[in-house]
Structures are given as structure tokens and as C-alpha cells.
Scaffold this motif. Sequence first.
Motif, PDB file in Angstrom:
ATOM      1  N   ILE A   6      41.919  29.381  26.930  1.00 25.99           N
ATOM      2  CA  ILE A   6      41.097  30.394  26.272  1.00 25.99           C
ATOM      3  C   ILE A   6      41.364  31.765  26.894  1.00 25.99           C
ATOM      4  CG2 ILE A   6      38.733  31.087  25.746  1.00 25.99           C
ATOM      5  CD1 ILE A   6      38.019  28.035  26.278  1.00 25.99           C
ATOM      6  N   PHE A   7      41.620  32.751  26.029  1.00 22.53           N
ATOM      7  CA  PHE A   7      41.873  34.121  26.453  1.00 22.53           C
ATOM      8  C   PHE A   7      40.790  35.017  25.860  1.00 22.53           C
ATOM      9  CE2 PHE A   7      45.793  31.793  26.105  1.00 22.53           C
ATOM     10  CZ  PHE A   7      46.480  32.096  27.271  1.00 22.53           C
ATOM     11  N   VAL A   8      40.151  35.817  26.709  1.00 19.73           N
ATOM     12  CA  VAL A   8      39.088  36.723  26.273  1.00 19.73           C
ATOM     13  C   VAL A   8      39.476  38.142  26.684  1.00 19.73           C
ATOM     14  CG1 VAL A   8      36.633  37.300  26.489  1.00 19.73           C
ATOM     15  CG2 VAL A   8      37.355  34.904  26.583  1.00 19.73           C
ATOM     16  N   ASN A   9      39.434  39.070  25.729  1.00 18.97           N
ATOM     17  CA  ASN A   9      39.767  40.469  25.995  1.00 18.97           C
ATOM     18  C   ASN A   9      38.769  41.372  25.291  1.00 18.97           C
ATOM     19  OD1 ASN A   9      42.659  38.994  25.653  1.00 18.97           O
ATOM     20  ND2 ASN A   9      42.654  40.457  27.321  1.00 18.97           N
ATOM     21  N   TYR A  10      38.692  42.621  25.774  1.00 16.07           N
ATOM     22  CA  TYR A  10      37.859  43.609  25.093  1.00 16.07           C
ATOM     23  C   TYR A  10      38.429  43.894  23.703  1.00 16.07           C
ATOM     24  CZ  TYR A  10      35.205  44.883  29.279  1.00 16.07           C
ATOM     25  OH  TYR A  10      34.373  44.867  30.359  1.00 16.07           O
ATOM     26  N   LYS A  11      37.554  44.210  22.781  1.00 16.89           N
ATOM     27  CA  LYS A  11      37.986  44.675  21.467  1.00 16.89           C
ATOM     28  C   LYS A  11      38.685  46.024  21.653  1.00 16.89           C
ATOM     29  CE  LYS A  11      34.432  42.391  18.742  1.00 16.89           C
ATOM     30  NZ  LYS A  11      33.290  42.545  17.838  1.00 16.89           N
ATOM     31  N   PRO A  12      39.627  46.365  20.781  1.00 20.04           N
ATOM     32  CA  PRO A  12      40.349  47.642  20.924  1.00 20.04           C
ATOM     33  C   PRO A  12      39.437  48.868  20.958  1.00 20.04           C
ATOM     34  CG  PRO A  12      41.421  46.249  19.298  1.00 20.04           C
ATOM     35  CD  PRO A  12      40.134  45.568  19.666  1.00 20.04           C
ATOM     36  N   SER A  13      38.280  48.799  20.338  1.00 17.27           N
ATOM     37  CA  SER A  13      37.376  49.953  20.292  1.00 17.27           C
ATOM     38  C   SER A  13      36.533  50.110  21.558  1.00 17.27           C
ATOM     39  CB  SER A  13      36.440  49.824  19.088  1.00 17.27           C
ATOM     40  OG  SER A  13      35.675  48.632  19.198  1.00 17.27           O
ATOM     41  N   VAL A  14      36.609  49.154  22.493  1.00 16.74           N
ATOM     42  CA  VAL A  14      35.788  49.190  23.707  1.00 16.74           C
ATOM     43  C   VAL A  14      36.623  49.736  24.866  1.00 16.74           C
ATOM     44  CG1 VAL A  14      34.496  47.790  25.370  1.00 16.74           C
ATOM     45  CG2 VAL A  14      34.383  47.251  22.935  1.00 16.74           C
ATOM     46  N   LEU A  15      36.075  50.717  25.574  1.00 16.03           N
ATOM     47  CA  LEU A  15      36.745  51.303  26.733  1.00 16.03           C
ATOM     48  C   LEU A  15      36.843  50.251  27.843  1.00 16.03           C
ATOM     49  CD1 LEU A  15      37.884  53.822  28.152  1.00 16.03           C
ATOM     50  CD2 LEU A  15      35.551  54.293  28.919  1.00 16.03           C
ATOM     51  N   ASP A  16      38.024  50.124  28.425  1.00 16.55           N
ATOM     52  CA  ASP A  16      38.266  49.160  29.495  1.00 16.55           C
ATOM     53  C   ASP A  16      38.604  49.929  30.773  1.00 16.55           C
ATOM     54  OD1 ASP A  16      39.032  47.137  31.207  1.00 16.55           O
ATOM     55  OD2 ASP A  16      40.405  46.199  29.791  1.00 16.55           O
ATOM     56  N   PRO A  17      37.604  50.250  31.607  1.00 18.98           N
ATOM     57  CA  PRO A  17      37.863  51.081  32.786  1.00 18.98           C
ATOM     58  C   PRO A  17      38.825  50.444  33.794  1.00 18.98           C
ATOM     59  CG  PRO A  17      35.588  50.289  32.782  1.00 18.98           C
ATOM     60  CD  PRO A  17      36.198  49.887  31.479  1.00 18.98           C
ATOM     61  N   LYS A  18      38.802  49.133  33.943  1.00 18.07           N
ATOM     62  CA  LYS A  18      39.737  48.477  34.874  1.00 18.07           C
ATOM     63  C   LYS A  18      41.170  48.679  34.413  1.00 18.07           C
ATOM     64  CE  LYS A  18      36.664  44.792  36.400  1.00 18.07           C
ATOM     65  NZ  LYS A  18      36.435  43.340  36.406  1.00 18.07           N
ATOM     66  N   ALA A  19      41.400  48.516  33.123  1.00 16.75           N
ATOM     67  CA  ALA A  19      42.748  48.693  32.586  1.00 16.75           C
ATOM     68  C   ALA A  19      43.205  50.141  32.747  1.00 16.75           C
ATOM     69  CB  ALA A  19      42.797  48.277  31.116  1.00 16.75           C
ATOM     70  N   THR A  20      42.298  51.086  32.569  1.00 15.15           N
ATOM     71  CA  THR A  20      42.633  52.493  32.736  1.00 15.15           C
ATOM     72  C   THR A  20      43.057  52.788  34.168  1.00 15.15           C
ATOM     73  OG1 THR A  20      41.077  53.101  30.990  1.00 15.15           O
ATOM     74  CG2 THR A  20      41.744  54.858  32.499  1.00 15.15           C
ATOM     75  N   VAL A  21      42.320  52.272  35.139  1.00 14.85           N
ATOM     76  CA  VAL A  21      42.649  52.478  36.552  1.00 14.85           C
ATOM     77  C   VAL A  21      44.000  51.835  36.872  1.00 14.85           C
ATOM     78  CG1 VAL A  21      41.981  51.870  38.921  1.00 14.85           C
ATOM     79  CG2 VAL A  21      40.271  52.737  37.320  1.00 14.85           C
ATOM     80  N   ILE A  22      44.239  50.648  36.373  1.00 10.84           N
ATOM     81  CA  ILE A  22      45.517  49.971  36.630  1.00 10.84           C
ATOM     82  C   ILE A  22      46.670  50.786  36.050  1.00 10.84           C
ATOM     83  CG2 ILE A  22      46.904  47.934  36.073  1.00 10.84           C
ATOM     84  CD1 ILE A  22      44.237  46.326  36.249  1.00 10.84           C
ATOM     85  N   GLN A  23      46.516  51.271  34.822  1.00  9.77           N
ATOM     86  CA  GLN A  23      47.591  52.047  34.205  1.00  9.77           C
ATOM     87  C   GLN A  23      47.828  53.354  34.967  1.00  9.77           C
ATOM     88  OE1 GLN A  23      47.322  52.608  30.010  1.00  9.77           O
ATOM     89  NE2 GLN A  23      49.412  53.398  29.895  1.00  9.77           N
ATOM     90  N   GLN A  24      46.781  54.016  35.397  1.00  8.12           N
ATOM     91  CA  GLN A  24      46.938  55.254  36.175  1.00  8.12           C
ATOM     92  C   GLN A  24      47.645  54.978  37.498  1.00  8.12           C
ATOM     93  OE1 GLN A  24      42.867  56.574  36.370  1.00  8.12           O
ATOM     94  NE2 GLN A  24      42.982  57.645  34.401  1.00  8.12           N
ATOM     95  N   THR A  25      47.301  53.875  38.146  1.00  4.05           N
ATOM     96  CA  THR A  25      47.940  53.516  39.405  1.00  4.05           C
ATOM     97  C   THR A  25      49.419  53.188  39.199  1.00  4.05           C
ATOM     98  OG1 THR A  25      45.839  52.682  40.250  1.00  4.05           O
ATOM     99  CG2 THR A  25      47.832  51.954  41.390  1.00  4.05           C
ATOM    100  N   LEU A  26      49.729  52.463  38.144  1.00  2.28           N
ATOM    101  CA  LEU A  26      51.129  52.166  37.840  1.00  2.28           C
ATOM    102  C   LEU A  26      51.924  53.451  37.636  1.00  2.28           C
ATOM    103  CD1 LEU A  26      50.649  49.136  35.427  1.00  2.28           C
ATOM    104  CD2 LEU A  26      51.684  49.075  37.708  1.00  2.28           C
ATOM    105  N   THR A  27      51.338  54.409  36.931  1.00  2.00           N
ATOM    106  CA  THR A  27      52.010  55.691  36.702  1.00  2.00           C
ATOM    107  C   THR A  27      52.253  56.411  38.026  1.00  2.00           C
ATOM    108  OG1 THR A  27      51.024  55.882  34.513  1.00  2.00           O
ATOM    109  CG2 THR A  27      51.857  57.909  35.495  1.00  2.00           C
ATOM    110  N   ARG A  28      51.240  56.422  38.902  1.00  4.23           N
ATOM    111  CA  ARG A  28      51.413  57.056  40.219  1.00  4.23           C
ATOM    112  C   ARG A  28      52.492  56.376  41.037  1.00  4.23           C
ATOM    113  NH1 ARG A  28      45.805  57.387  40.230  1.00  4.23           N
ATOM    114  NH2 ARG A  28      45.601  55.674  41.689  1.00  4.23           N
ATOM    115  N   LEU A  29      52.687  55.069  40.823  1.00  2.22           N
ATOM    116  CA  LEU A  29      53.715  54.323  41.547  1.00  2.22           C
ATOM    117  C   LEU A  29      55.097  54.451  40.900  1.00  2.22           C
ATOM    118  CD1 LEU A  29      51.692  51.070  42.342  1.00  2.22           C
ATOM    119  CD2 LEU A  29      52.369  52.871  43.949  1.00  2.22           C
ATOM    120  N   GLY A  30      55.184  55.279  39.871  1.00  2.00           N
ATOM    121  CA  GLY A  30      56.469  55.516  39.238  1.00  2.00           C
ATOM    122  C   GLY A  30      56.786  54.606  38.073  1.00  2.00           C
TER     123      GLY A  30
END
Length: 83
Positions: A6-30
Motif C-alpha cells: 500500500i502506497f499513500v501520498n498527498y493529493k497534488p493540491s496539498v502542500l507537502d512541506p517535507k518534500a519541499t525541504v528535501i527538494q531544496q536540500t537536493l538543489t543546494r547539494l547540486g
Amino acid sequence: MYKAKIFVNYKPSVLDPKATVIQQTLTRLGQTNVDSVMVGKYFELVLQGNEAAVNEQVAKLCSEMLANVNMETYRYTLEEVEA
């Protein structure tokens, strides 16, 4: 016996702050080629019964307990396993 994956994820319309932080960190890491990140939950259940009954039970468990259907979506697969 069946194993439900079973896989559970936020709906596309819901803000996902953890995912945002992860993506920002990945960008900072190049890692600038990462377009999006999705954070979710994963469950495995092993259930006894016939396929139709197990399928119905898993759908009910997902919608009533494992996912907040107002904010999250779920999907699952069933695979037959040996006892």
C-alpha cells in the motif's frame, strides 16, 4: 494468503512541506535536475482469505485508517504468497 503493498501520498493540491525541504536540500547539494519530490507512506499487510474478500478489506482499511482521504490518495497491489 495475499500480501498487500500500500502506497499513500498527498493529493497534488496539498502542500507537502517535507518534500519541499528535501527538494531544496537536493538543489543546494547540486542535484539541480530533480524536478519534483513526493513523500509518502508505505505499508505491507499479509492477509488470509480469497482475493475478492482481501481486496475489499484492504480498500476499506486504506480509506478508513491508513489514508486521510481528504488530503491523501492511496493505491495498492495484491500478490499471492505462500503460507
